[in-house]
Design an enzyme around this catalytic site. Sequence first.
Site, PDB file in Angstrom:
ATOM      1  CD  GLU A  14      -2.594  -8.660  -7.209  1.00 44.85           C
ATOM      2  OE1 GLU A  14      -3.420  -9.028  -6.603  1.00 44.85           O
ATOM      3  OE2 GLU A  14      -2.655  -8.151  -8.624  1.00 44.85           O
ATOM      4  CB  CYS A  65       5.244  -7.025  -5.500  1.00 45.96           C
ATOM      5  SG  CYS A  65       3.935  -5.880  -5.847  1.00 45.96           S
ATOM      6  NE  ARG A 481       2.116  -1.744  -6.858  1.00 46.32           N
ATOM      7  CZ  ARG A 481       2.566  -2.815  -7.366  1.00 46.32           C
ATOM      8  NH1 ARG A 481       3.799  -3.084  -7.466  1.00 46.32           N
ATOM      9  NH2 ARG A 481       1.550  -2.464  -8.451  1.00 46.32           N
ATOM     10  CB  SER A 504       0.576  -1.247   0.254  1.00 44.16           C
ATOM     11  OG  SER A 504       1.050  -1.194  -1.346  1.00 44.16           O
ATOM     12  CB  CYS A 551       2.176  -6.050  -1.038  1.00 40.53           C
ATOM     13  SG  CYS A 551       2.830  -6.469  -2.797  1.00 40.53           S
TER      14      CYS A 551
END
Length: 577
Positions: A14, A65, A481, A504, A551
Amino acid sequence: MSKRIIVDPITRIEGHLRIEVIVDEDNIIKEAYSSSTLWRGIEVIVKDRDPRDVGFMVQRICGVCTYSHYKAGISAVENALGIKVPFNAEMVRSLMNVSLVLHDHLVHFYHLHGLDWCDITSALKADPKKASELAFKYSKNPIATGADELKAAQEKVAKFASAKQGLGPFANAYWGHKTYRFSPEQNLIVLSHYLKALDVQRVAAQMMAIFGAKQPHPQSLTVGGVTCVADILDPSRLADWKTKYEEVADFVNRAYYADVVMAAEVYKNEPSVLKGCGVRNFLCHAEIPINKTETLYSTGIVRDGDISKLHPLEEALITEEATHSWYKNDKALHPYDGETNANYTGFVDTKTIGPEGTEIDTKALDIKGKYSWIKSPRYNGDAMEVGPLAAIVVGLAAKNPRITEIATQFLKDTGLPIEALFSTLGRTAARVLECKLSATYGIEAFNSLVENLKSDQSTCAPYKIDNNAEYKGRYIGNVPRGTLSHWIRIKNGVVSNYQCVVPSTWNAGPKDAKGQMGPYEASLVGTKIENLTQPLEIIRTIHSFDPCIACAVHVMDTKGNELSNYKINPIALNCGI
């Protein structure tokens, strides 16, 4: 002589991620650089907004998310205002979290990361009968592995291969790469589960929608609790969630877990997957309450891979800096005091290895300056890995009984030493263990909700705010994540500052002022690349983190101004499917 390899974009993730590495004459990675090439401006967007709007806005950070940021935004406001959420609302939020974990990890392994382990073209050569018999080695009751089912899966993909589009969604990969280790029959088993998982993930998404109204972007959370009162009080809706949960959990136990056990057996001697853990500091935070005293995840820090000792988490030690990030202030700031002021400095001219193996001119990261839109989070000055591997490692150090049981059983089933967890293979395995944690124990939150509803039907606490007062608060927890935190300041009844420190960001951030690499970069150093024009080893390791770069980056201009112009030269890129 050293060479630069650029992989841009990293696909099957993503968002937009670029990886550059420097290899020596033996094709061993000596330097690695991780760059996100778009800006996240969500902190600017929510400024001056009513705090009750925050959750609905920040969930738009990402299309994957969504619930994670939605809950984080709502919870940060609740923490700031001192609002205690009713127990029923907590359990419903847990059920939605369980739904998200099951959905996210299934999709990641089969539809994003699984193709780094499974060679689709090899599966077309398999004997379906032999593959069906082999499946019983990894599961007492395998799913979607009857000889007829395997034959049907094989024929379906073979039709793609014979058509004009080649392999369709499986095209443009590095099939036949020397680091693929599954036999044709093992590849066929995973391929069948890939196709089956397309149906199962839909059921997992429906689980979220039962209490969230839709998926993605559910809409039933509010500051103080939840609004899905009719669904909570309807026995048929509760039963529907439980039935779907059991269906998805069954697939996790009979297919997903079995396939990762199989991968552990076959890949345990593949050097490129036994590396991939350059940062051995791990951070995790408690998440998913299942009753009034317990959560599925544990809070703490593990340093240097030493699970014999759990260090307490001190939130005041969390900072973000921008020495190598495209922002103006390079200082290490606590998220409460974070700044989001862009300072884009661009790329530089260099040479890289093209698809034919020859050097070509291209634009590259300014590795001595700023080279990413992601900041560099640090804990007491140190880089930390977050995510499923951190959740399992911290859980073991905390002697979390549920995590310990599942992780110990996996090591027994595979014969792997605990040290094997600290690798690309171990990180991939940790994700199925985290998924199995929800598939095995998530039902406890459901039972707690049902029992509590017998005597208490409250679902939301009142919203109270003094517009003349100042507040600050945060959400910190663990999402698919990894560790996620949202930090908010409220003044005059509106948001005065907001910062998101996402998984991330922890993992994909660039070097800091001391030259310390983040987990992505450190995971690649020392890896040998078999074929410079097919850097599967890079893609497999990065995919093991399940990157969600959306994100970490976003941009918005309400006046419609052009902010930047992007042109990609595909000849200069080494890309995987």
